[in-house]
Design an enzyme around this catalytic site. Structure first.
Site, PDB file in Angstrom:
ATOM      1  N   HIS B 202      56.245 105.198  52.190  1.00 29.44           N
ATOM      2  CA  HIS B 202      57.356 105.980  52.275  1.00 29.44           C
ATOM      3  C   HIS B 202      58.781 105.558  51.539  1.00 29.44           C
ATOM      4  CE1 HIS B 202      56.075 108.056  56.515  1.00 29.44           C
ATOM      5  NE2 HIS B 202      55.443 108.122  55.466  1.00 29.44           N
ATOM      6  N   HIS B 233      60.043 110.778  50.823  1.00 34.02           N
ATOM      7  CA  HIS B 233      58.742 110.695  51.362  1.00 34.02           C
ATOM      8  C   HIS B 233      58.716 110.277  52.503  1.00 34.02           C
ATOM      9  CE1 HIS B 233      54.298 109.173  50.931  1.00 34.02           C
ATOM     10  NE2 HIS B 233      54.355 110.413  51.589  1.00 34.02           N
ATOM     11  N   HIS B 325      51.650 117.214  53.529  1.00 35.39           N
ATOM     12  CA  HIS B 325      50.454 116.879  52.856  1.00 35.39           C
ATOM     13  C   HIS B 325      49.557 116.310  54.153  1.00 35.39           C
ATOM     14  CE1 HIS B 325      52.679 113.262  50.779  1.00 35.39           C
ATOM     15  NE2 HIS B 325      52.480 112.830  52.048  1.00 35.39           N
ATOM     16  N   GLY B 375      54.629 109.829  42.382  1.00 37.16           N
ATOM     17  CA  GLY B 375      54.115 108.774  41.792  1.00 37.16           C
ATOM     18  C   GLY B 375      54.458 107.570  42.385  1.00 37.16           C
ATOM     19  N   MET B 377      56.531 103.673  42.486  1.00 35.40           N
ATOM     20  CA  MET B 377      57.913 103.284  42.132  1.00 35.40           C
ATOM     21  C   MET B 377      58.076 102.926  40.706  1.00 35.40           C
ATOM     22  SD  MET B 377      58.269  99.347  43.685  1.00 35.40           S
ATOM     23  CE  MET B 377      57.902  99.399  45.377  1.00 35.40           C
ATOM     24  N   HIS B 400      47.840 115.018  46.531  1.00 33.54           N
ATOM     25  CA  HIS B 400      49.209 114.839  47.090  1.00 33.54           C
ATOM     26  C   HIS B 400      49.798 113.434  46.465  1.00 33.54           C
ATOM     27  CE1 HIS B 400      47.537 111.220  49.255  1.00 33.54           C
ATOM     28  NE2 HIS B 400      48.279 111.190  50.024  1.00 33.54           N
ATOM     29  N   GLY B 401      49.189 112.852  45.642  1.00 34.41           N
ATOM     30  CA  GLY B 401      49.688 111.517  45.000  1.00 34.41           C
ATOM     31  C   GLY B 401      48.573 110.774  44.191  1.00 34.41           C
ATOM     32  N   SER B 402      49.072 109.555  43.960  1.00 33.68           N
ATOM     33  CA  SER B 402      48.238 108.897  42.756  1.00 33.68           C
ATOM     34  C   SER B 402      46.747 108.354  43.592  1.00 33.68           C
ATOM     35  CB  SER B 402      49.034 107.676  42.312  1.00 33.68           C
ATOM     36  OG  SER B 402      50.270 108.098  42.494  1.00 33.68           O
ATOM     37  N   LYS B 476      62.830 101.386  49.290  1.00 33.64           N
ATOM     38  CA  LYS B 476      61.350 101.454  50.235  1.00 33.64           C
ATOM     39  C   LYS B 476      61.655 100.963  51.580  1.00 33.64           C
ATOM     40  CE  LYS B 476      57.804 101.834  48.648  1.00 33.64           C
ATOM     41  NZ  LYS B 476      56.854 102.985  48.699  1.00 33.64           N
TER      42      LYS B 476
END
Lengths: 135, 477
Positions: B202, B233, B325, B375, B377, B400-402, B476
């Protein structure tokens, strides 16, 4: 304390080996606390848990899920647990201290204890456990 | 490629029926050759496991960020018919409605570059990490409203703009929410965590729009090159985690009651229209609403900091969109010559509805739904738009992401959080986290390159690139 973190790309996978089921549960409990709060944890405040489940895997999942709940809502970080298991009945006394942001913010939140890949096996040397924590 | 998997298109692969006993439909996933090198056999096993579930329609699907999870693979999508199908928390995950949102600002790169004070102010304003609690104590009534009204509760309580709601998937509220199916334990966890970020992957990021691929769509979404945006996120926090834990237990019993054979206990499920299935869906929807309210509160905190520090009006920071997601939804889809409502599970996959699909803001009807793909950081995030192809191929879904390629234990051994933060600073990215482990755990090196993942979905056409953003300030948990 005998557990290792096994590489798992998305989550945290723990493997533990122990001579008794109680020690195995205690190792899984220690692993959960280590992931959440890091190594610096003391005792002083007690909490009791009693649980029944239909098999050993469910008993462990339910136990660790209950620990997650108590730690979060009571704001406690546990250093140890005295665990007794008879068949599929568990009673445990957890020993911990209040969460202190300066010492306990070293870890990662655990969202849940997964059934995927959860296995408790037994051979002549004792018990072995694989368990995945969703982080 | 893994034995038994067949290529059926340039970036399209099939896991045939028979790969595992009991498969009712084939598995289908989307992956480039180079992304295929890091594909884990466990993820394909999980894709095939999903194909054994009753009432599954057409395919067990996975997006190019597929990886090994629990229950469904991460990146997994499956639709189930209402009369024969099941609903499973294994297809949603512990973090119900984990999702991403993006809002724009009138600021430019030069206004915020090197501003550690801004990153510190955002870090102070948004509670992050393990043990973080909200400064706001919500009452039992407010918690119930969060679960029933979602983002609307937050906006009505002063945490947002009325225009935000139209820019959320489902307008930030699943109407089927049933807070009575949410346990007292889950509610107890939900009270102190409204507006908290969480930890792990997140984040809250300040980003700059670096590239526009589709000017018409970018304009419609309110995006312009050089503009500073904020991406958030987060999910449903302890409340959603507890709902998943509680209902998995109930659904394990239901699995036996309805005589469903499962290859993995985490796929515990019940017929969609059974009392157990309805209870899970109602509690899941309540958790999804809590997550929308939560992201709305975090948005409010970030907007407040930005407006104080830069004399920017609060309403000059509109929401581009908010996507869920990790969720199961009742949606109308065309398949096998039919038009029907089906239950679509997306576990680490994003809805990507095409032009003129239901639930798209009126002003974006011609363009399609905005899709937000974060993506890591240090790497780019992307905004895409949903397509007709997604409606045809993936029940309106995309990545939904990498997707991670390195475990957290390896990351801690190989990388130092301090060094990762120092290297990112040289690239102009300021990172702030409660501890160094949180930085090492989430370093850019542990993820697949986000460009490769979005390029695959763009080439297949299940969503189309609109804009690329890069981080300049990262918070983060």
């Amino acid at each position: 304390m005998s557990f290792v973190e096994v590489p798992h790309t998305a989550d945290v996978k723990i493997r533990a080996m122990a001579p008794t089921l109680e020690t195995l549960f205690s190792d899984a409990f220690a692993a959960l606390m280590q992931v959440l709060y890091g190594p610096d944890r003391n005792g002083g405040k007690k909490r009791k848990i009693t649980l029944d489940a239909e098999d050993q895997e469910s008993l462990l999942r339910d136990f660790l899920s209950e620990v997650l709940f108590i730690a979060e809502v009571d704001g406690l970080v546990f250093s140890g647990a005295e665990i007794h298991i008879e068949g599929c009945h568990l009673s445990a006394t957890l020993d911990g201290e209040p969460f202190d942001r300066r010492r306990h913010a070293m870890g990662t939140e655990v969202k849940g204890i997964s059934y995927s890949g959860l296995a408790i096996t037994r051979d002549a040397n004792g018990y072995m456990l694989d368990i995945v924590f969703d982080v | 490629m893994i034995d038994g998997v067949k290529r059926v298109g340039t970036n399209e692969w099939e896991v045939p029926i028979g790969f595992l006993p009991g498969m009712r439909v084939p598995g289908r996933f989307f992956l480039s050759e180079s992304l295929g090198r890091t594909l884990e056999p466990g993820a394909i096993q999980q894709l095939a496991n999903v194909a054994t579930l009753p009432g599954i329609i057409q395919h067990s699907l996975a997006m190019p960020d597929i990886h090994w999870g629990y229950g469904f693979p991460i990146g997994g999508v499956a639709a189930f018919s209402l009369d024969e199908g099941i609903i499973s928390p294994g297809g949603v995950g512990f973090d119900i409605n984990c999702g991403v949102r993006l809002f724009t600002t009138p600021l430019e790169f030069k206004d915020i570059t090197g501003r550690r004070d801004l990153v510190e102010s955002l870090f102070s304003a948004v509670p992050t990490g393990v043990g973080a609690k909200s400064s706001l104590k919500v009452s039992a009534k407010s918690l119930d409203d969060m679960m029933t009204k979602g983002a609307r509760w937050a906006v009505e309580s002063g945490y947002g703009l009325p225009g935000d709601l139209a820019r959320c998937e489902d307008k930030g509220c699943m109407k089927q929410a049933d807070s009575s199916a949410v346990s007292a334990k889950a509610k107890q966890r939900g009270v102190p965590q409204g507006g908290t970020l969480g930890s792990g992957n997140h984040f809250l990021e300040l980003q700059v729009v670096r590239e526009i691929y589709d000017p018409e769509a970018a304009h419609a979404f309110g995006l312009a090159a050089g503009q500073v945006c904020c991406m958030i996120h987060s999910g449903s926090r302890g409340l959603g985690h507890q709902v998943c834990t509680d209902h998995l237990k109930i659904l394990e019993q239901a699995t036996r009651k309805y005589q469903i054979t499962l290859p993995d206990r985490q796929l515990a499920c019940a017929p969609i229209l059974s009392p157990e299935g309805k209870a899970y869906f109602g509690a899941m929807a309540a958790s999804a609403n809590y997550a929308w309210a939560n992201r709305q509160m975090i948005t409010h905190a970030a907007r407040t900091v930005l407006s104080k520090m830069f004399a920017v009006d609060y309403d000059e920071m509109p929401l581009v969109y908010d996507v869920a997601h990790n969720v199961a939804k009742m949606e109308e889809h065309h398949y096998e010559g039919k038009h029907a409502v089906v239950c679509v599970h997306r576990k680490g996959a994003t809805r990507a509805f095409g032009p003129d699909a239901p639930d798209i803001p009126l002003d974006l009807a011609r363009i399609g739904q905005p899709v937000i793909i974060p993506g890591s950081m240090g790497t780019s995030s992307f905004v895409l738009r949903g397509t007709h192809t997604a409606m045809e191929k993936t029940f309106g879904s995309t990545c939904h992401g990498s997707g991670r390629v390195m475990s957290r234990s390896q990351a801690k051994k190989k990388l130092s959080g301090k060094e990762v933060a120092a290297a990112l600073l040289l690239e102009g990215i300021i990172v702030r986290a409660p501890n160094e482990n949180a930085i090492a755990d989430e370093a850019p090196e542990v993820y697949k390159p986000s460009e490769e993942v979005v390029n695959v979905v763009h080439e297949i056409g299940i969503s189309r690139l609109v804009a690329r953003l890069t981080p300049i300030g990262v918070i983060k948990g």
